[in-house]
Write a protein that holds these residues in place. Sequence first.
Motif, mmCIF file in Angstrom:
data_model
loop_
_atom_site.group_PDB
_atom_site.id
_atom_site.type_symbol
_atom_site.label_atom_id
_atom_site.label_comp_id
_atom_site.label_asym_id
_atom_site.label_seq_id
_atom_site.Cartn_x
_atom_site.Cartn_y
_atom_site.Cartn_z
ATOM 1 N N VAL A 67 17.151 -19.740 -63.574
ATOM 2 C CA VAL A 67 16.339 -18.546 -63.312
ATOM 3 C C VAL A 67 15.105 -18.822 -62.450
ATOM 4 O O VAL A 67 14.296 -17.918 -62.230
ATOM 5 C CB VAL A 67 15.934 -17.798 -64.614
ATOM 6 C CG1 VAL A 67 17.155 -17.180 -65.263
ATOM 7 C CG2 VAL A 67 15.200 -18.699 -65.581
ATOM 8 N N HIS A 68 14.984 -20.046 -61.949
ATOM 9 C CA HIS A 68 13.868 -20.291 -61.035
ATOM 10 C C HIS A 68 14.058 -21.557 -60.198
ATOM 11 O O HIS A 68 13.986 -22.672 -60.716
ATOM 12 C CB HIS A 68 12.543 -20.398 -61.806
ATOM 13 C CG HIS A 68 11.363 -20.585 -60.907
ATOM 14 N ND1 HIS A 68 10.809 -19.555 -60.173
ATOM 15 C CD2 HIS A 68 10.640 -21.686 -60.576
ATOM 16 C CE1 HIS A 68 9.810 -20.006 -59.455
ATOM 17 N NE2 HIS A 68 9.687 -21.304 -59.677
ATOM 18 N N LEU A 69 14.298 -21.373 -58.906
ATOM 19 C CA LEU A 69 14.298 -22.519 -57.984
ATOM 20 C C LEU A 69 14.009 -22.061 -56.566
ATOM 21 O O LEU A 69 14.095 -20.872 -56.259
ATOM 22 C CB LEU A 69 15.619 -23.296 -58.035
ATOM 23 C CG LEU A 69 16.841 -22.759 -57.292
ATOM 24 C CD1 LEU A 69 17.838 -23.893 -57.079
ATOM 25 C CD2 LEU A 69 17.510 -21.639 -58.072
ATOM 26 N N HIS A 70 13.627 -23.053 -55.740
ATOM 27 C CA HIS A 70 13.262 -22.781 -54.343
ATOM 28 C C HIS A 70 14.252 -23.509 -53.435
ATOM 29 O O HIS A 70 14.203 -24.752 -53.331
ATOM 30 C CB HIS A 70 11.853 -23.311 -54.057
ATOM 31 C CG HIS A 70 10.770 -22.734 -54.929
ATOM 32 N ND1 HIS A 70 9.891 -21.769 -54.482
ATOM 33 C CD2 HIS A 70 10.414 -22.976 -56.221
ATOM 34 C CE1 HIS A 70 9.035 -21.459 -55.451
ATOM 35 N NE2 HIS A 70 9.343 -22.174 -56.529
ATOM 36 N N ALA A 71 15.111 -22.745 -52.762
ATOM 37 C CA ALA A 71 16.096 -23.366 -51.863
ATOM 38 C C ALA A 71 15.410 -24.162 -50.760
ATOM 39 O O ALA A 71 15.903 -25.201 -50.321
ATOM 40 C CB ALA A 71 16.976 -22.281 -51.241
ATOM 41 N N SER A 315 15.416 -24.943 -62.816
ATOM 42 C CA SER A 315 15.298 -26.307 -62.286
ATOM 43 C C SER A 315 13.991 -26.438 -61.516
ATOM 44 O O SER A 315 13.452 -27.520 -61.370
ATOM 45 C CB SER A 315 16.478 -26.634 -61.364
ATOM 46 O OG SER A 315 16.425 -25.818 -60.200
ATOM 47 N N ASP A 316 13.477 -25.295 -61.015
ATOM 48 C CA ASP A 316 12.303 -25.275 -60.142
ATOM 49 C C ASP A 316 12.350 -26.352 -59.071
ATOM 50 O O ASP A 316 11.328 -26.982 -58.764
ATOM 51 C CB ASP A 316 10.988 -25.340 -60.931
ATOM 52 C CG ASP A 316 9.793 -24.960 -60.055
ATOM 53 O OD1 ASP A 316 10.004 -24.270 -59.036
ATOM 54 O OD2 ASP A 316 8.668 -25.381 -60.373
ATOM 55 N N ILE A 317 13.520 -26.576 -58.498
ATOM 56 C CA ILE A 317 13.581 -27.385 -57.266
ATOM 57 C C ILE A 317 12.546 -26.805 -56.325
ATOM 58 O O ILE A 317 12.475 -25.573 -56.185
ATOM 59 C CB ILE A 317 14.990 -27.245 -56.606
ATOM 60 C CG1 ILE A 317 16.095 -27.779 -57.509
ATOM 61 C CG2 ILE A 317 15.020 -27.849 -55.201
ATOM 62 C CD1 ILE A 317 16.095 -29.253 -57.746
#
Length: 429
Positions: A67-71, A315-317
């Motif tokens: 529910v939260h990551l930055h491509a 994952s908050d990548i």
Amino acid sequence: MSKKAYLVKGDFISSPKPDQLVLHEDATILVEDGRISEIYEDAPKGASDLEVLDHRGKLIIPGFADVHLHAVQYVTRGLGYDKELLPWLNDYTFPEESRFKDPAYGEVVFKDVARDLWAAGTLHCAIYSSLHTDASLQLMDKLARAGLSAYVGKVNMDRNSVEALEETTEESMEETLRFLEGAKAYADKDVLPILTPRFAPSCSDELMSWLGQKCQELDLPVQSHVNENFGEIAWVKELFPQSRDYLSVYEDFNLLPQGRTIMAHCIHNTEEEMKMFADKDVMIAHCPDSNANLASGIMPAGEMLDAGLRVGLGSDIGGGNRLFIGHAIESAMRLSRLLWFQTDHAYRTISFAEAFHMATAGGGAFFGKTGAFLPGYSFDALVIDDSAFTRYRPLSLFERLQKFIFAGDDRQIAVRYRKGQALAKPLFD
Ligand code: GUN
Ligand code: FE
């Protein structure tokens, strides 16, 4: 017209509620038009001419939701973890995101992101692009082609960035409209737009007001960050002195649509903010890897669940370094255990079932009926070949799941089903 129906056989395990594990060993699920109709503990009675997908002996779990990551931080994940949030953003993240002005860069990076999400079994995600509209639409295209369901955000940020990553307030508004128009092409693939004010310090009052209006007018979901880091929280107080607290800034600009908001981090919350999360039915994106990497703190996950909040895992990548959501399950459990110990048991630990729930049905709830094996739910599932883990000694079904999460990775995922269809590996070239 007859429904497309088939049977799936295997060892199923899911966590429909936070502290519940439901096991169906050597069971059969009837899937009709991509949804689960029935679960039989034994083979269904009577002769059936339905097709059987035979995964007997394999573990079958719900697909993961991130529910939260930055491509746009995929390339820099793992870098700069000797810093805290604000210097990390300025020194690593903003310069990297500025590179997505070049469509050729997004083209290669987003293929990797979509393929790796597919590989890791993350069938649903809420994902940030950069402020660039073309890159954001490219990302939607790659996710749709991989068969994944996603909310994708073109980031809004009209202040407090670096020179290479800027948009004016007017540009931010115009480009958001262009993004929403372009996004229509992917709606039938379950790849949808989400309004994404990066975080309150990145957006002027004027931009926040405009986004709040669009949110109401167009009935759009919202994702952002809140209460991640003490320096950030103090800065928000200075920037928005009229708001009661950080979360209220979003509420004051109508950016907490009921049941349709994801807030990432949510570590350092006041009692009033906890109440507001509940009142607005906010999806809390728990990002334990990122919170540890950037020394942001430990979100009290057990207490958030006890307060009745909806919690999913992120994952908050690239604040987080691993895409595989099993890793976030591991980190959520580890951090909760350290918090329990270090506070002399003032906070509680979370169970495996709670962490697994967050990774599946918990986060999945933002995307519809997915993340558990229940009648009426979409058949979104991962078939795990865990024979390498069971060859030396037998393990119970619950032990097999723990083993896969803590010792496994995408190499054990043999098949991925979304809406009842096996997803082929995306071949972009
Ligand atoms: N707050 C605002 N932007 C970001 C980001 O990119 N990552 C994290 N972890 N926090 C943020
Ligand atoms: Fe983030």
